[in-house]
Enzyme design. Structure first.
Site, short mmCIF file in Angstrom:
data_model
loop_
_atom_site.label_atom_id
_atom_site.label_comp_id
_atom_site.label_asym_id
_atom_site.label_seq_id
_atom_site.Cartn_x
_atom_site.Cartn_y
_atom_site.Cartn_z
N SER A 142 3.97 -2.62 10.22
CA SER A 142 5.43 -2.57 10.35
C SER A 142 6.12 -3.90 9.98
CB SER A 142 5.82 -2.13 11.76
OG SER A 142 5.33 -0.82 12.01
N GLY A 187 3.05 -1.28 4.27
CA GLY A 187 3.03 0.15 4.01
C GLY A 187 4.43 0.66 3.69
N GLY A 188 5.09 1.22 4.69
CA GLY A 188 6.38 1.87 4.48
C GLY A 188 7.40 1.03 3.72
N GLU A 206 -6.34 4.34 8.16
CA GLU A 206 -6.21 5.78 7.89
C GLU A 206 -7.52 6.34 7.31
OE1 GLU A 206 -2.61 5.43 5.63
OE2 GLU A 206 -1.60 4.80 7.46
N GLY A 257 2.82 1.87 10.75
CA GLY A 257 3.72 3.01 10.57
C GLY A 257 4.44 3.42 11.83
N ASN A 279 0.86 -1.18 0.00
CA ASN A 279 0.00 0.00 0.00
C ASN A 279 0.90 1.23 0.00
OD1 ASN A 279 -1.81 2.04 0.49
ND2 ASN A 279 -2.24 1.43 2.61
N TRP A 280 0.95 1.90 -1.14
CA TRP A 280 1.87 3.03 -1.27
C TRP A 280 1.32 4.31 -0.66
CZ3 TRP A 280 4.25 2.88 -6.92
CH2 TRP A 280 4.90 1.65 -7.11
N LYS A 281 0.07 4.33 -0.28
CA LYS A 281 -0.57 5.51 0.33
C LYS A 281 -0.36 6.74 -0.56
CE LYS A 281 0.27 3.28 4.71
NZ LYS A 281 0.38 3.38 6.14
N HIS A 328 -9.08 0.75 5.30
CA HIS A 328 -7.77 0.97 5.92
C HIS A 328 -7.93 1.89 7.14
CE1 HIS A 328 -3.67 2.32 6.53
NE2 HIS A 328 -3.32 1.20 5.91
N GLU A 358 -4.94 -5.48 10.73
CA GLU A 358 -3.90 -4.47 10.92
C GLU A 358 -4.12 -3.76 12.25
OE1 GLU A 358 -2.06 -3.16 6.96
OE2 GLU A 358 -3.89 -2.01 7.20
#
Ligand code: PEP
Length: 249
Positions: free
Chosen positions: A212, A233-234, A96, A172, A9-11, A94, A166
């Protein structure tokens, strides 16, 4: 046999040029894996990503969509528009989206129904906040999120659903659920599924862990029997890290 999936997920990261560079590197370095590999760039770069990944084994997925199929919803993206450019899978719920854009279980239920009506596959995200875990309410909360948004679905819909547990406190933050915590929750999710849909559905649904995940911890988390891969994610923003995670499956 459940499919294994590693999805990035590149956000809201990577402009067009950066998207093309990262995708080219991923294609070049992609290991021979039985897992499905997916990437979710930002909306404006989905079309370019679909084109540059044509013929590769990496699927392009969307990070969100609206629950209506068209209409006066300024700034929104309809599922049919995604399908029209070759995007057949969407991430919904998600944390966010829930935290910053007010997405509720009720809204997600509508999105789920529209995505399925359009023949899309869904990666459905859910998970508890730190306070829920500290107060021992994490199982109840997760069960409620699932029941509210998904448990109205008929049995046959479940072949189009991938679950992504998640825990919000691990997204993150650099803090990861331990492999045991992930396994405990994934087993609980399967038990909850089984109670309403029976064992074939419970055993057949792919359940990803997200929070993470890094090359250094991926293989231990993925080795747990009820963890079928990860939503990343990251670490999905660097080709070597993402490939390292895929190698952990
Ligand atoms: C995510 O946003 O879905 C996620 C898991 O992020 P990170 O890997 O950076 O924790």
């Amino acid at each position: 046999m459940r499919s294994k999936i590693v999805a990035g997920n590149w956000k809201m990261n990577k402009n067009l040029e950066e998207t093309n560079t990262l995708l080219a590197e991923l294609v070049q370095k992609m290991p021979d894996t039985s897992a499905e590999v997916m990437v979710a760039p930002t909306f404006v770069n989905l079309s370019a990503a679909v084109q540059s990944l044509a013929g590769s084994r990496i699927e392009v997925v969307a990070q969100n969509m609206h629950f209506e199929e068209s209409g006066a919803f300024t700034g929104e993206i309809a599922p049919g528009m995604l399908k029209n450019i070759g995007v057949n899978t969407v991430i919904l719920g998600h944390s966010e989206r829930r935290a910053y854009f007010g997405e509720t279980d009720g809204l997600l239920k509508k999105k789920v129904d529209t995505a399925l009506a359009q023949g899309m596959r869904i990666i459905f995200c859910f998970g508890e906040e730190l306070d829920d875990r500290k107060s021992g309410k994490h199982f109840d909360l997760v069960e409620r999120q699932l029941r509210n948004a998904l448990f109205h679905l008929p049995t046959e819909a479940w072949k189009h659903i991938v679950l992504a547990y998640e825990p919000v406190w691990a997204i993150g933050t650099g803090e990861t659920a331990s492999p045991e915590q992930a396994q405990e929750m994934h087993a609980f999710i399967r038990k909850t599924l089984e109670s309403s849909y029976g064992s074939d559905i419970a055993q057949g649904v792919t359940i990803l862990y997200g929070g993470s995940v890094k090359p250094g911890n991926a293989s231990e988390i993925f080795s747990k029997p009820d963890v079928d891969g990860g939503l990343i994610g990251g670490a999905a923003l660097k080709a070597d890290d993402f490939i390292g995670i895929i190698n952990g499956i």
